[in-house]
Design a protein around this motif. Structure first.
Motif, PDB file in Angstrom:
ATOM      1  N   HIS A   1     -22.165  33.714-108.439  1.00  0.00           N
ATOM      2  CA  HIS A   1     -22.875  33.466-107.949  1.00  0.00           C
ATOM      3  C   HIS A   1     -22.498  34.329-106.284  1.00  0.00           C
ATOM      4  O   HIS A   1     -20.778  33.790-106.199  1.00  0.00           O
ATOM      5  CB  HIS A   1     -24.246  32.352-107.700  1.00  0.00           C
ATOM      6  N   ARG A   2     -22.990  34.449-105.701  1.00  0.00           N
ATOM      7  CA  ARG A   2     -22.891  35.222-104.257  1.00  0.00           C
ATOM      8  C   ARG A   2     -22.290  34.358-103.978  1.00  0.00           C
ATOM      9  O   ARG A   2     -23.781  33.292-103.213  1.00  0.00           O
ATOM     10  CB  ARG A   2     -24.085  36.259-103.723  1.00  0.00           C
ATOM     11  N   ASP A   3     -21.212  34.258-103.226  1.00  0.00           N
ATOM     12  CA  ASP A   3     -20.374  33.138-101.607  1.00  0.00           C
ATOM     13  C   ASP A   3     -20.378  32.375-102.391  1.00  0.00           C
ATOM     14  O   ASP A   3     -20.784  30.894-101.834  1.00  0.00           O
ATOM     15  CB  ASP A   3     -22.189  33.529-100.976  1.00  0.00           C
ATOM     16  N   LEU A   4     -19.938  32.276-103.706  1.00  0.00           N
ATOM     17  CA  LEU A   4     -19.531  30.484-103.922  1.00  0.00           C
ATOM     18  C   LEU A   4     -18.546  31.244-105.452  1.00  0.00           C
ATOM     19  O   LEU A   4     -18.034  31.758-106.091  1.00  0.00           O
ATOM     20  CB  LEU A   4     -20.499  30.405-105.368  1.00  0.00           C
ATOM     21  N   SER A   5     -17.165  30.069-104.589  1.00  0.00           N
ATOM     22  CA  SER A   5     -16.050  29.638-104.867  1.00  0.00           C
ATOM     23  C   SER A   5     -15.080  28.489-104.643  1.00  0.00           C
ATOM     24  O   SER A   5     -16.248  27.691-104.110  1.00  0.00           O
ATOM     25  CB  SER A   5     -14.930  30.759-103.859  1.00  0.00           C
ATOM     26  N   VAL A   6     -14.059  28.206-105.781  1.00  0.00           N
ATOM     27  CA  VAL A   6     -13.347  27.110-105.365  1.00  0.00           C
ATOM     28  C   VAL A   6     -12.050  27.183-104.747  1.00  0.00           C
ATOM     29  O   VAL A   6     -11.357  28.619-105.012  1.00  0.00           O
ATOM     30  CB  VAL A   6     -13.362  27.007-107.145  1.00  0.00           C
ATOM     31  N   LYS A   7     -11.754  26.012-104.408  1.00  0.00           N
ATOM     32  CA  LYS A   7     -10.347  26.329-104.376  1.00  0.00           C
ATOM     33  C   LYS A   7      -9.404  25.053-103.620  1.00  0.00           C
ATOM     34  O   LYS A   7     -10.274  23.602-103.879  1.00  0.00           O
ATOM     35  CB  LYS A   7     -10.767  26.701-102.546  1.00  0.00           C
ATOM     36  N   PHE A   8      -8.361  26.090-104.624  1.00  0.00           N
ATOM     37  CA  PHE A   8      -7.566  24.472-104.300  1.00  0.00           C
ATOM     38  C   PHE A   8      -6.339  24.366-103.476  1.00  0.00           C
ATOM     39  O   PHE A   8      -5.752  25.476-102.701  1.00  0.00           O
ATOM     40  CB  PHE A   8      -6.350  24.920-105.703  1.00  0.00           C
ATOM     41  N   GLY A   9      -6.471  23.435-102.721  1.00  0.00           N
ATOM     42  CA  GLY A   9      -5.054  23.178-101.412  1.00  0.00           C
ATOM     43  C   GLY A   9      -4.584  22.251-101.005  1.00  0.00           C
ATOM     44  O   GLY A   9      -4.376  21.015-102.120  1.00  0.00           O
TER      45      GLY A   9
END
Length: 282
Positions: free
Chosen positions: A249-257
């Motif tokens: 999917h465009r402009d969808l991501s997962v982030k680890f912070g």
């Protein structure tokens, strides 16, 4: 034609919802993010039938309102919890906007987190930051100004306002890697029921953005604040993020912070947190 006005004459080898794979006679093969493209004009001889099939990406602004066009906008949401021996839940959200051209660079972020443990609120805080860089032509030097607001239900103060400004320097700034340094005077003013305090500091900041691969980006922002008005005390704020774009999917991501604030004036000097969130482009 790119958003910055540059024009490329090349062959489109492949395209997705987010990227164009380009082959250029001098530059070789590389990718361009669709959001960086202003328009695409196809020659029938090179790509038969594609002229009417491809609609270039046009940024219509925040929620199609026309405001903040060509800004990189994202909403980050994280939620986790448990029920059983202990009941706990945590909600966090981060709204972020970035913009850069040859004259200026903006970065705005607003962060909120709420944590409950056994039906009691354990954490409830809000942080907002606005950063502006004034870029200078034909040099890596620039000037910056930052302002921030902190509200925390469990601090001794009601809210805190932070400001800093001064010169900055671009150590590296290309499509793959960006490393910026900032240095200048800084202040923070706390307002509380019993204690209003203004502290003078210095700000030694570094910002890094490394595009490791097409889908993986590592970001680091670290600011070290040695106190001027209260010698011997200091603060250090670190944000480290790894973002992975999702292919489906465009402009969808997962982030680890990872976030850590070290404050030598607090009884609990370290405020260390880690999280995983879903990031949605707006």
């Amino acid at each position: 034609t790119l958003q910055n006005g540059d024009t490329l004459h090349a062959i489109v080898k492949k395209k997705t919802d987010t990227q164009f794979y380009i082959e250029h006679v001098n530059l070789g093969t590389f990718t361009i993010q669709r959001e960086d493209i202003a328009s695409v004009n196809y020659e029938e001889k090179s790509v038969p039938g594609e002229k009417a099939a491809i609609t270039p990406y046009v940024d219509k602004g925040l929620f199609y309102s026309g405001f903040f066009r060509n800004w990189k906008r994202s909403l980050e949401v994280g939620l986790n919890g448990a029920s059983g021996v202990s009941d706990n839940s945590k909600f966090r959200t981060l709204y972020e906007m970035r913009y850069e051209d040859y004259k200026r660079r903006w970065h705005y972020s607003r962060f909120y987190v709420l944590t409950e443990e056994n039906k009691a609120t354990a954490e409830n805080r809000l942080t907002a930051n606005l950063n502006r860089d004034w870029l200078l032509p034909n040099t890596k030097w620039f000037y910056y100004s930052k302002i921030g607001y902190d509200w925390d239900r469990f601090k001794d103060w009601d809210y805190r306002i932070r400001t800093s400004g001064g010169p900055g320097y671009e150590f590296v700034n290309n499509e793959k890697l960006k490393i910026l340094g900032r240095f200048g005077p800084s202040t923070y003013h706390t307002v509380g029921d019993e204690n209003n305090t203004t502290v003078m500091e210095a700000d030694f900041g570094v910002e890094m953005m490394w595009k490791i691969r097409d889908k993986h980006t590592l970001g680091l922002i670290n600011d070290f604040y040695p106190s001027i008005s209260d010698k011997g005390n200091y603060r250090n704020v670190t944000n480290l993020d790894w973002k992975m774009d999702l292919n489906f999917h465009r402009d969808l991501s997962v982030k680890f912070g990872v976030y850590n604030e070290l404050d030598s004036t607090e009884d609990e000097r370290y405020d260390f947190k880690y999280n995983i969130s879903l990031v949605i482009g707006l």
